[in-house]
Design a protein around this motif. Structure first.
Motif, PDB file in Angstrom:
ATOM      1  N   ALA A  11       0.827  -1.205   0.000  1.00 37.09           N
ATOM      2  CA  ALA A  11       0.000   0.000   0.000  1.00 37.09           C
ATOM      3  C   ALA A  11       0.865   1.261   0.000  1.00 37.09           C
ATOM      4  CB  ALA A  11      -0.922  -0.001   1.214  1.00 37.09           C
ATOM      5  N   TYR A  12       1.933   1.229   0.781  1.00 38.98           N
ATOM      6  CA  TYR A  12       2.832   2.379   0.845  1.00 38.98           C
ATOM      7  C   TYR A  12       3.459   2.657  -0.519  1.00 38.98           C
ATOM      8  CZ  TYR A  12       6.659   5.397   2.333  1.00 38.98           C
ATOM      9  OH  TYR A  12       7.533   6.445   2.479  1.00 38.98           O
ATOM     10  N   ASN A  13       3.875   1.598  -1.198  1.00 34.36           N
ATOM     11  CA  ASN A  13       4.465   1.767  -2.532  1.00 34.36           C
ATOM     12  C   ASN A  13       3.437   2.299  -3.529  1.00 34.36           C
ATOM     13  OD1 ASN A  13       6.997   0.905  -1.682  1.00 34.36           O
ATOM     14  ND2 ASN A  13       6.641  -1.227  -2.279  1.00 34.36           N
ATOM     15  N   LYS A  14       2.184   1.856  -3.401  1.00 35.43           N
ATOM     16  CA  LYS A  14       1.132   2.378  -4.271  1.00 35.43           C
ATOM     17  C   LYS A  14       0.894   3.857  -4.009  1.00 35.43           C
ATOM     18  CE  LYS A  14      -1.410  -1.954  -4.969  1.00 35.43           C
ATOM     19  NZ  LYS A  14      -2.677  -2.691  -4.689  1.00 35.43           N
ATOM     20  N   LEU A  15       0.961   4.257  -2.741  1.00 38.13           N
ATOM     21  CA  LEU A  15       0.814   5.673  -2.415  1.00 38.13           C
ATOM     22  C   LEU A  15       1.969   6.485  -2.996  1.00 38.13           C
ATOM     23  CD1 LEU A  15      -0.526   6.108   1.236  1.00 38.13           C
ATOM     24  CD2 LEU A  15      -1.542   6.910  -0.890  1.00 38.13           C
ATOM     25  N   LEU A  16       3.145   5.916  -2.974  1.00 37.87           N
ATOM     26  CA  LEU A  16       4.281   6.599  -3.601  1.00 37.87           C
ATOM     27  C   LEU A  16       4.036   6.809  -5.090  1.00 37.87           C
ATOM     28  CD1 LEU A  16       7.360   4.813  -1.940  1.00 37.87           C
ATOM     29  CD2 LEU A  16       6.505   7.109  -1.463  1.00 37.87           C
ATOM     30  N   ASP A  17       3.468   5.778  -5.742  1.00 40.62           N
ATOM     31  CA  ASP A  17       3.152   5.898  -7.166  1.00 40.62           C
ATOM     32  C   ASP A  17       2.129   7.007  -7.403  1.00 40.62           C
ATOM     33  OD1 ASP A  17       3.278   2.288  -7.723  1.00 40.62           O
ATOM     34  OD2 ASP A  17       4.867   3.805  -7.772  1.00 40.62           O
ATOM     35  N   ILE A  18       1.133   7.076  -6.526  1.00 40.58           N
ATOM     36  CA  ILE A  18       0.121   8.138  -6.644  1.00 40.58           C
ATOM     37  C   ILE A  18       0.776   9.506  -6.494  1.00 40.58           C
ATOM     38  CG2 ILE A  18      -1.905   9.161  -5.514  1.00 40.58           C
ATOM     39  CD1 ILE A  18      -2.803   6.288  -4.861  1.00 40.58           C
ATOM     40  N   CYS A  19       1.660   9.610  -5.497  1.00 42.38           N
ATOM     41  CA  CYS A  19       2.349  10.881  -5.271  1.00 42.38           C
ATOM     42  C   CYS A  19       3.226  11.265  -6.457  1.00 42.38           C
ATOM     43  CB  CYS A  19       3.195  10.803  -4.006  1.00 42.38           C
ATOM     44  SG  CYS A  19       2.248  10.686  -2.474  1.00 42.38           S
ATOM     45  N   SER A  20       3.836  10.258  -7.080  1.00 44.92           N
ATOM     46  CA  SER A  20       4.710  10.535  -8.226  1.00 44.92           C
ATOM     47  C   SER A  20       3.949  11.110  -9.404  1.00 44.92           C
ATOM     48  CB  SER A  20       5.430   9.250  -8.652  1.00 44.92           C
ATOM     49  OG  SER A  20       6.285   8.787  -7.637  1.00 44.92           O
ATOM     50  N   ILE A  44      -4.806   0.628   7.065  1.00 50.91           N
ATOM     51  CA  ILE A  44      -3.527   0.528   6.351  1.00 50.91           C
ATOM     52  C   ILE A  44      -3.217   1.831   5.633  1.00 50.91           C
ATOM     53  CG2 ILE A  44      -2.352  -0.622   4.428  1.00 50.91           C
ATOM     54  CD1 ILE A  44      -3.617  -3.212   5.283  1.00 50.91           C
ATOM     55  N   VAL A  45      -4.252   2.471   5.059  1.00 53.95           N
ATOM     56  CA  VAL A  45      -4.047   3.761   4.396  1.00 53.95           C
ATOM     57  C   VAL A  45      -3.498   4.780   5.388  1.00 53.95           C
ATOM     58  CG1 VAL A  45      -5.204   5.735   3.330  1.00 53.95           C
ATOM     59  CG2 VAL A  45      -5.758   3.421   2.588  1.00 53.95           C
ATOM     60  N   ARG A  46      -4.078   4.827   6.594  1.00 60.98           N
ATOM     61  CA  ARG A  46      -3.607   5.788   7.600  1.00 60.98           C
ATOM     62  C   ARG A  46      -2.157   5.508   7.986  1.00 60.98           C
ATOM     63  NH1 ARG A  46      -8.635   4.485  10.234  1.00 60.98           N
ATOM     64  NH2 ARG A  46     -10.251   5.996   9.655  1.00 60.98           N
ATOM     65  N   SER A  47      -1.804   4.215   8.139  1.00 58.77           N
ATOM     66  CA  SER A  47      -0.424   3.863   8.493  1.00 58.77           C
ATOM     67  C   SER A  47       0.539   4.313   7.403  1.00 58.77           C
ATOM     68  CB  SER A  47      -0.303   2.349   8.712  1.00 58.77           C
ATOM     69  OG  SER A  47      -1.091   1.927   9.805  1.00 58.77           O
ATOM     70  N   ALA A  48       0.139   4.103   6.143  1.00 59.72           N
ATOM     71  CA  ALA A  48       0.987   4.509   5.024  1.00 59.72           C
ATOM     72  C   ALA A  48       1.105   6.035   4.955  1.00 59.72           C
ATOM     73  CB  ALA A  48       0.419   3.965   3.715  1.00 59.72           C
ATOM     74  N   LEU A  49       0.005   6.747   5.228  1.00 63.94           N
ATOM     75  CA  LEU A  49       0.045   8.210   5.229  1.00 63.94           C
ATOM     76  C   LEU A  49       0.937   8.734   6.348  1.00 63.94           C
ATOM     77  CD1 LEU A  49      -3.715   9.018   4.503  1.00 63.94           C
ATOM     78  CD2 LEU A  49      -1.764   9.563   3.022  1.00 63.94           C
ATOM     79  N   GLN A  50       0.897   8.077   7.497  1.00 69.87           N
ATOM     80  CA  GLN A  50       1.756   8.484   8.614  1.00 69.87           C
ATOM     81  C   GLN A  50       3.229   8.369   8.237  1.00 69.87           C
ATOM     82  OE1 GLN A  50       0.438   5.984  11.816  1.00 69.87           O
ATOM     83  NE2 GLN A  50      -1.306   7.294  12.333  1.00 69.87           N
ATOM     84  N   GLY A  74      14.531   5.401  -3.525  1.00 68.70           N
ATOM     85  CA  GLY A  74      14.949   4.864  -2.237  1.00 68.70           C
ATOM     86  C   GLY A  74      13.866   4.831  -1.187  1.00 68.70           C
ATOM     87  N   HIS A  75      12.749   5.506  -1.444  1.00 68.04           N
ATOM     88  CA  HIS A  75      11.642   5.495  -0.485  1.00 68.04           C
ATOM     89  C   HIS A  75      10.814   4.216  -0.548  1.00 68.04           C
ATOM     90  CE1 HIS A  75      12.045  10.068  -0.614  1.00 68.04           C
ATOM     91  NE2 HIS A  75      12.245   9.735   0.648  1.00 68.04           N
ATOM     92  N   ARG A  76      10.922   3.477  -1.634  1.00 68.30           N
ATOM     93  CA  ARG A  76      10.089   2.282  -1.795  1.00 68.30           C
ATOM     94  C   ARG A  76      10.500   1.198  -0.808  1.00 68.30           C
ATOM     95  NH1 ARG A  76       6.931   2.693  -6.155  1.00 68.30           N
ATOM     96  NH2 ARG A  76       6.374   0.491  -6.093  1.00 68.30           N
ATOM     97  N   LEU A  77       9.521   0.410  -0.378  1.00 67.57           N
ATOM     98  CA  LEU A  77       9.755  -0.684   0.562  1.00 67.57           C
ATOM     99  C   LEU A  77       9.730  -2.014  -0.181  1.00 67.57           C
ATOM    100  CD1 LEU A  77       7.414   0.430   3.507  1.00 67.57           C
ATOM    101  CD2 LEU A  77       9.875   0.822   3.254  1.00 67.57           C
ATOM    102  N   GLU A  78      10.691  -2.861   0.116  1.00 71.79           N
ATOM    103  CA  GLU A  78      10.739  -4.185  -0.506  1.00 71.79           C
ATOM    104  C   GLU A  78       9.668  -5.082   0.110  1.00 71.79           C
ATOM    105  OE1 GLU A  78      13.893  -3.685  -3.233  1.00 71.79           O
ATOM    106  OE2 GLU A  78      12.553  -5.374  -2.905  1.00 71.79           O
ATOM    107  N   PRO A  79       8.945  -5.845  -0.699  1.00 70.62           N
ATOM    108  CA  PRO A  79       7.962  -6.799  -0.143  1.00 70.62           C
ATOM    109  C   PRO A  79       8.656  -7.840   0.718  1.00 70.62           C
ATOM    110  CG  PRO A  79       7.644  -6.492  -2.515  1.00 70.62           C
ATOM    111  CD  PRO A  79       8.943  -5.839  -2.160  1.00 70.62           C
ATOM    112  N   VAL A  80       8.069  -8.148   1.864  1.00 73.05           N
ATOM    113  CA  VAL A  80       8.664  -9.106   2.796  1.00 73.05           C
ATOM    114  C   VAL A  80       8.833 -10.464   2.144  1.00 73.05           C
ATOM    115  CG1 VAL A  80       8.310 -10.370   4.950  1.00 73.05           C
ATOM    116  CG2 VAL A  80       7.781  -7.941   4.832  1.00 73.05           C
ATOM    117  N   ASP A  81       7.811 -10.950   1.474  1.00 73.36           N
ATOM    118  CA  ASP A  81       7.816 -12.307   0.946  1.00 73.36           C
ATOM    119  C   ASP A  81       8.734 -12.484  -0.253  1.00 73.36           C
ATOM    120  OD1 ASP A  81       4.290 -12.754   1.617  1.00 73.36           O
ATOM    121  OD2 ASP A  81       6.039 -13.025   2.889  1.00 73.36           O
ATOM    122  N   ALA A  82       9.275 -11.370  -0.774  1.00 70.93           N
ATOM    123  CA  ALA A  82      10.129 -11.474  -1.958  1.00 70.93           C
ATOM    124  C   ALA A  82      11.557 -11.863  -1.607  1.00 70.93           C
ATOM    125  CB  ALA A  82      10.142 -10.139  -2.707  1.00 70.93           C
TER     126      ALA A  82
END
Length: 300
Positions: A11-20, A44-50, A74-82
């Motif tokens: 979700a955080y990475n998707k928000l970064l895409d929106i911001c971009s 989850i949206v609130r956590s990502a916005l925080q 560099g702001h993007r987060l790597e998926p845990v399961d990857a």
């Protein structure tokens, strides 16, 4: 917990895409709209916005969410399961160098290798730091890493060290009481070796895994953290040796099975002299076949 964290990262990475896709000074959509767009909960949206707010990408004041700077890669987060496990990273890295694809003296590109092996760069840095204790890699004076290489000298030193560790393990094993679980493990390993010998024509490739299991079992009786760490690297290198050297594989594995059985039977009989003699015979032959493999690949 891991799945929840992975959803947050996504979700955080998707928000970064929106911001971009926005201009600095623009307002982000309301939380409910973001939740619907990204198909996640408002929590989850609130956590990502925080996090966006803490990274000073978005200024979040009440219902107002203002983009104050463009996100960077560099702001993007790597998926845990990857990410692969530390054990899998060890295997992939050692398999890579033991194929002889990489000559000694090669500079290691951490960013490139982290993508190749599927791990974050910091995890690869930690792994290389640990591996440097065994002389396979070394840190350059100005940063970065160099592959020292799997040379004949390294193979000899590794084999001699392996012999010291395993002979010590045999002596400790023979002192264990009758009710210790090692005796049942040895009996099971004897059955597995005999079954493989009976079906060797079609299953001789299976020996590499059985070899690793056998030596790991023998060494497991030694409760020493330094031995355990060294044995991990030794075990992986000799395990992969059986995988990448295909010359005379069936005959070589047949001989090794017989040597293992002599060794196992001697230990089950609790005969120190036979046990040490069988262990020495097998370990010396393993050293010779390892060096032979290096000669075959023109590393000796």
């Amino acid at each position: 917990m891991a799945r929840t964290d992975d959803r947050f990262r996504s979700a955080y990475n998707k928000l970064l895409d929106i911001c971009s896709s926005m201009e600095v000074g623009d307002q982000l959509p309301p939380e409910i709209a973001l939740a619907n767009q990204m198909e996640v909960s408002r929590t989850i949206v609130r956590s990502a916005l925080q996090k966006l707010d803490s990274e000073k990408i978005v200024r979040w004041e009440g219902r107002t969410k203002t983009l104050i700077r463009q996100p960077e890669a560099g702001h993007r987060l790597e998926p845990v399961d990857a990410h692969i496990s530390a054990e899998e990273l060890e295997k992939r890295f050692l398999e890579w160098i033991l194929r002889f694809d990489v000559p000694a003296g090669t500079s290691l590109n951490v960013a490139q290798l982290s993508r190749q092996f599927g791990v974050p760069a910091h995890s690869l840095q930690e792994f290389l730091a640990g591996l440097s204790r065994f002389g396979l890699v070394e840190r350059r004076a100005r940063g970065g890493w160099t592959l020292s290489g799997f040379t004949a000298e390294f193979a000899i030193e590794l084999s001699d060290f392996r012999m010291l560790l395993e002979m010590n393990a045999v002596r400790q094993l023979l002192q264990l009481p009758d009710d210790h679980d090692i005796w049942q493990k040895l009996a099971s390993l004897k059955e597995q070796h005999e079954a493989l010998r009976e079906d060797l024509e079609t299953r001789y490739h299976d020996f590499s895994m059985l070899d690793e299991t056998f030596h790991t079992t023998v060494n497991s009786v030694v409760k020493n953290r330094f031995v355990v760490e060294a044995q991990k690297v030794i075990s992986l290198i000799f395990h992969y040796h059986y995988m990448w050297d295909k010359r005379d594989e069936r005959e070589r594995n047949a001989a090794a099975i017989d040597e293992h059985l002599d060794w196992i039977n001697a230990m089950i009989d609790k005969d120190p002299e036979r046990s040490e003699a069988a262990a020495l015979k097998h370990l010396r032959r393993s050293k010779e076949t390892l060096l032979s493999s290096l000669r075959g690949h023109k590393h000796v």
